[in-house]
Write an enzyme that holds these catalytic residues in place. Sequence first.
Site, PDB file in Angstrom:
ATOM      1  N   LEU A  49       0.826  -1.204   0.000  1.00 21.02           N
ATOM      2  CA  LEU A  49       0.000   0.000   0.000  1.00 21.02           C
ATOM      3  C   LEU A  49       0.865   1.262   0.000  1.00 21.02           C
ATOM      4  O   LEU A  49       1.778   1.387   0.812  1.00 21.02           O
ATOM      5  CB  LEU A  49      -0.893  -0.027   1.245  1.00 21.02           C
ATOM      6  N   ASP A  50       0.568   2.175  -0.884  1.00 26.21           N
ATOM      7  CA  ASP A  50       1.259   3.468  -0.966  1.00 26.21           C
ATOM      8  C   ASP A  50       2.731   3.326  -1.343  1.00 26.21           C
ATOM      9  O   ASP A  50       3.513   4.267  -1.178  1.00 26.21           O
ATOM     10  CB  ASP A  50       1.171   4.255   0.358  1.00 26.21           C
ATOM     11  N   GLU A  51       3.127   2.150  -1.841  1.00 23.76           N
ATOM     12  CA  GLU A  51       4.545   1.944  -2.133  1.00 23.76           C
ATOM     13  C   GLU A  51       4.811   1.694  -3.616  1.00 23.76           C
ATOM     14  O   GLU A  51       5.944   1.442  -4.012  1.00 23.76           O
ATOM     15  CB  GLU A  51       5.083   0.753  -1.324  1.00 23.76           C
TER      16      GLU A  51
END
Lengths: 289, 289, 289, 289
Positions: free
Chosen positions: D232-234
């Site tokens: 997530l968010d990476e």
Amino acid sequence: MHKKMNKNRANLLLSCQEKPGIISTVSNFLLEHKANIVQFDQHTTDPQSGTIFIRVAFDLEDFASSFMKLEQGLALISQGHAMNWRLSNENKKKRMAIFVSRADHCLMELLWRWKSEEILVDIPMVISNHPLLREAVEAYDIPFYHIPVSAETKEEAERRALEIMKNKVDFIVLARYMQILSPDFISRYPNRIINIHHSFLPAFIGANPYERAFERGVKLIGATAHYVTNDLDEGPIIQQDVLRVNHRYTTEELKVAGRHVERIVLAEAVSWHIEDKVLTHGNKTIVFT
Amino acid sequence: MHKKMNKNRANLLLSCQEKPGIISTVSNFLLEHKANIVQFDQHTTDPQSGTIFIRVAFDLEDFASSFMKLEQGLALISQGHAMNWRLSNENKKKRMAIFVSRADHCLMELLWRWKSEEILVDIPMVISNHPLLREAVEAYDIPFYHIPVSAETKEEAERRALEIMKNKVDFIVLARYMQILSPDFISRYPNRIINIHHSFLPAFIGANPYERAFERGVKLIGATAHYVTNDLDEGPIIQQDVLRVNHRYTTEELKVAGRHVERIVLAEAVSWHIEDKVLTHGNKTIVFT
Amino acid sequence: MHKKMNKNRANLLLSCQEKPGIISTVSNFLLEHKANIVQFDQHTTDPQSGTIFIRVAFDLEDFASSFMKLEQGLALISQGHAMNWRLSNENKKKRMAIFVSRADHCLMELLWRWKSEEILVDIPMVISNHPLLREAVEAYDIPFYHIPVSAETKEEAERRALEIMKNKVDFIVLARYMQILSPDFISRYPNRIINIHHSFLPAFIGANPYERAFERGVKLIGATAHYVTNDLDEGPIIQQDVLRVNHRYTTEELKVAGRHVERIVLAEAVSWHIEDKVLTHGNKTIVFT
Amino acid sequence: MHKKMNKNRANLLLSCQEKPGIISTVSNFLLEHKANIVQFDQHTTDPQSGTIFIRVAFDLEDFASSFMKLEQGLALISQGHAMNWRLSNENKKKRMAIFVSRADHCLMELLWRWKSEEILVDIPMVISNHPLLREAVEAYDIPFYHIPVSAETKEEAERRALEIMKNKVDFIVLARYMQILSPDFISRYPNRIINIHHSFLPAFIGANPYERAFERGVKLIGATAHYVTNDLDEGPIIQQDVLRVNHRYTTEELKVAGRHVERIVLAEAVSWHIEDKVLTHGNKTIVFT
């Protein structure tokens, strides 16, 4: 910036010749009227002999009666100091007419921000010299008036627009309206007509700025929102911004980049006008952001 | 912004609990003391129950005696309102110590702005844990103190620095100083130590931000100037900015871009501190630019 | 961007009329000469009938002899295609003369970047029409020539500058040099004289741009780096940037903001010129950043 | 950037291990197939042993048959060099599904750019876990599917979405879609799901970024468009940008500023994806703008 409407909130804008004690006078006056100051902004062109500009946002309890008394008090106090002043009431939204021609990007940006309640304003009408955008406007349940303009009919067209707007409009936004307004028309809405110019003024004053930007090989594309005066492209600048471009951009692509910066610059200027954050001083603006 | 020194100019910064009439009280007080207000800025965290922050720049005639009376008056008035306040006098420059390690870009930017009189400040000394930049500093006729720091000598090194600075320094700038200061040291200069962090905080807190920025593939490189507190990289942020980068940048090139943004961000924060434009509120700043 | 010098690195810049197979021709030629391509950039004004521009950075083994063969081969190949080309060798630094008057900000920026090895260039001399900056320049061990210029002595002054530079200078940077160069002088360094103009061209062409920006009330202050041609302020633009300002800025403060944007814009343009990233096409540039 | 559709235009994206002659091989191959090169971009992570990335835009005469032969040729040539490649045809628009929850700003920006033909794409559907935006979408004559999602129904909801999209969708844009997609779902559209994160990643990873930005007192608000991966968010960052804010902004006002930067950042990333300007390399992107 987004503002929740506050029923008890008022904004006072004033300017006058500098003399000792203006800030005291204003703040004491507000205190006497039990105004609770939320935001106090000040600017002076010269603390000795210039003009002072003040904006105060404040809350009033028992709004309706307090506001009226305040207004009466201000009328008195301003005479003694030869003040220009203007008092607004967030509860009473400003009424904005949008003038547009065929390009819809600035119009749609304003309508979207209006519907999203980012700008708290009423839009009683959109006026256009082309029929093209009728459907887009009416989808927002806003009346659309098509008033064609030609060299011969211009005077008549302006008369008709003024009539339609009579008592219904506080200020006008030219959202890429491609007609030049007459001095008479402009005089009816002094510092209350906002235009978006498709260049970083004073670069590329006049027609075809993107073609000329392409020819000149500039590395930034700009836009300028300003109040309209009788000197074309010379009115007080409210906001400007730029976007970076490079040698790969065609004239067509410069126009697209320009559209993006135009709608942001115009929307910011309109927000500030609605929130009473802009004062004019000659050909310049003070913007209390 | 550049400021010509004005011998009659003073700045008052104050904050206190919100209550009715603070602005009146302050402006009336200044009027009584014949202060001519040049710039008045205000902020509140909540107009009902928050904290109010005020900055006033003003001119005094017959400065020396007027300033003293004003100071005495403020001491009285502030007791009644539990105000925090600070009065400065542009005639009396602040004294800034610069701490630096081996990277010279932030140091040179500050020295250049100081020599160009863009920042009106005295620089009584530069302190470094490395001897490398001695010549560069002494070329500006500024004393350079080399105080090496190791794990064992850190306490002693800080003691020495404090001794050298005693009564000579109003605030400290860490211009890429690569040592962590002890809580005791920091407590001597509360909200008077400015650090430049080489990232857009809170991204890349800690060591090697550029290596990590490269790994993460960010499209902007940032820098953050903040007051130093005991929580590393967590102090009140004064200024931040970014530069655009792309896939072509190596870690080395990100560092070079970072240098450019670091020196601009730090120099802006330092200017604002010198001009008394920054107030702190818990872990945040109010910057009256 | 910072570049570590690479002894085996060369840059080829070329342009010619579009025709099928130019990219093949160039890449095959480089492959035959065992060039290892590091960066390949291309631009066309029109893929059918325009001009194609190519920049290739590549490494050569056995550099000295390979480079010579490559150069000979290019001479042949370019005849067949009516190519303009230029081959550079990172091992052999360009030689940059800086012309300056009294303002030192652009000069100091360039000297600092040079000393920090952000720009890999030789600076054989600084030439000035004022003696003011002699000490600042000589502190860097760079020869400083004071050549006063008046209306009567201008021709002679230019002759002297050309003589001093003879065989020692590859390009010239006007780092706020306040004299207009003659067409004859300019013709000696075609597209090899870089000037920094203190406005966002084409806004405020000519003298006193900051005074005029103040009068006009602009919200952004800009700077433009361009190659010098005989049309004053009309040469090919290499880089432009802006800084945000507001109604509080005096003319003096606009100038300070201008200084900051000027030195960044000029330093970027100079970096790109040094790294052979700029090609000109009529009055425009292609910049392969 | 705006692009007029060109029926004869194709884009080739490829990457492979560096070895001598890749650019020659590609350009010779295109020449043999009579492709007229419009734009040639290249990047390498290391010219000796890294990965090379190439994007070529070119025109073909007699498009349909030429394109097929080219595709066959590429299949052959790529085997020899272990190339990853992708060939697109501007004549055949990509099909974009938009996922949205309740916030409409990113959705409306994409729909407006689509209708204005700034992005040349087909939008076969909008999928939402809320019914709120049905009317807004259907006004554009685009099918709207309401697929509610809860902890229990998530798997089923994803299955339904996949079914609706089957053979109809080339890539997905999460235009503020507030559900986390499962690894299985993501694996169906590798590097073909674009998300907008409401912060300048890696700052404020996770929930409530604006609340945390307010608490931290940041001076810039950012947004990040990235490809979705299981972390997530990476995922690989495509574009980021920021807007300046100050101490006056409430959390609510930070969100409004955030909306403005989100829609611009997402729209740029989507444009680049549509125009085949983005390649991924591990967790990073190469963007040939």
